[in-house]
Structures are given as C-alpha cells and as structure tokens.
Design a protein around this motif. Structure first.
Motif, PDB file in Angstrom:
ATOM      1  N   VAL A  69       0.835  -1.200   0.000  1.00 37.04           N
ATOM      2  CA  VAL A  69       0.000   0.000   0.000  1.00 37.04           C
ATOM      3  C   VAL A  69       0.872   1.253   0.000  1.00 37.04           C
ATOM      4  O   VAL A  69       0.596   2.213  -0.730  1.00 37.04           O
ATOM      5  N   ALA A  70       1.950   1.234   0.781  1.00 40.54           N
ATOM      6  CA  ALA A  70       2.849   2.384   0.829  1.00 40.54           C
ATOM      7  C   ALA A  70       3.514   2.614  -0.527  1.00 40.54           C
ATOM      8  O   ALA A  70       3.635   3.760  -0.974  1.00 40.54           O
ATOM      9  N   ASP A  71       3.920   1.526  -1.190  1.00 41.74           N
ATOM     10  CA  ASP A  71       4.522   1.651  -2.525  1.00 41.74           C
ATOM     11  C   ASP A  71       3.534   2.255  -3.518  1.00 41.74           C
ATOM     12  O   ASP A  71       3.885   3.131  -4.306  1.00 41.74           O
ATOM     13  N   LYS A  72       2.275   1.809  -3.470  1.00 39.72           N
ATOM     14  CA  LYS A  72       1.252   2.356  -4.366  1.00 39.72           C
ATOM     15  C   LYS A  72       0.998   3.825  -4.073  1.00 39.72           C
ATOM     16  O   LYS A  72       0.830   4.632  -4.994  1.00 39.72           O
ATOM     17  N   ALA A  73       0.999   4.193  -2.806  1.00 39.17           N
ATOM     18  CA  ALA A  73       0.776   5.598  -2.434  1.00 39.17           C
ATOM     19  C   ALA A  73       1.928   6.456  -2.913  1.00 39.17           C
ATOM     20  O   ALA A  73       1.711   7.567  -3.428  1.00 39.17           O
ATOM     21  N   ARG A  74       3.154   5.970  -2.776  1.00 38.27           N
ATOM     22  CA  ARG A  74       4.318   6.738  -3.243  1.00 38.27           C
ATOM     23  C   ARG A  74       4.275   6.886  -4.769  1.00 38.27           C
ATOM     24  O   ARG A  74       4.560   7.959  -5.290  1.00 38.27           O
TER      25      ARG A  74
END
Length: 82
Positions: A69-74
C-alpha cells in the motif's frame, strides 16, 4: 469451556506468561446456582507454540500488505507530482 474460547484463553496465557487461567461465564437467565461457571484452564505449550507461529506469519503478511500500500501511495504521489 467451549472450544471457541481456547484461542482467547491460551492467548492470554501466552501474553501474560501465566501457567493457568480461570475461564468464567455468567448468564443471568440461568437458575441462580447455574449462572456462574468457572473452569481453571492449564497452559497448553503445544497450542501456544502453534499460536505463536500463526501470529508470526500474520505479522509477516501484514507487513507485506502495508509495504504494498505504501509503494502504491508513493507511486501515485510521484505521478501527481507531489
């Protein structure tokens, strides 16, 4: 003690390090002498070891999901120029 309460009772012993746990159940609808049920449960090391393994696996999977999720948000923030 009903089997569905085993994870909770053994989990409490796992977290606290206790060797025993009193399972209590109260039902005011029962006759007065049957309203309160108490059973002392002993620590089950084999079950606690399995519970520990399941918790470790859950934590690893949760970490992977959070990273995803963090990778997608970044990536989304990068696409938007943030």
């Amino acid at each position: 003690m009903p089997e569905e309460h085993k994870p909770q009772v053994q989990g409490c012993m796992f977290v606290t390090g206790r060797e025993w746990w009193d399972f209590l159940s109260f039902d005011p609808r029962q006759d007065e002498d049957c309203r309160l049920y108490i059973e002392t449960m002993k620590r089950d090391e084999e079950y606690i070891a399995m519970l520990h393994q399941e918790l470790v696996q859950f934590n690893l999977e949760l970490g992977r999901m959070v990273d995803e999720v963090a990778d997608k948000a970044r990536a989304q923030a990068h696409r938007l120029g943030a």
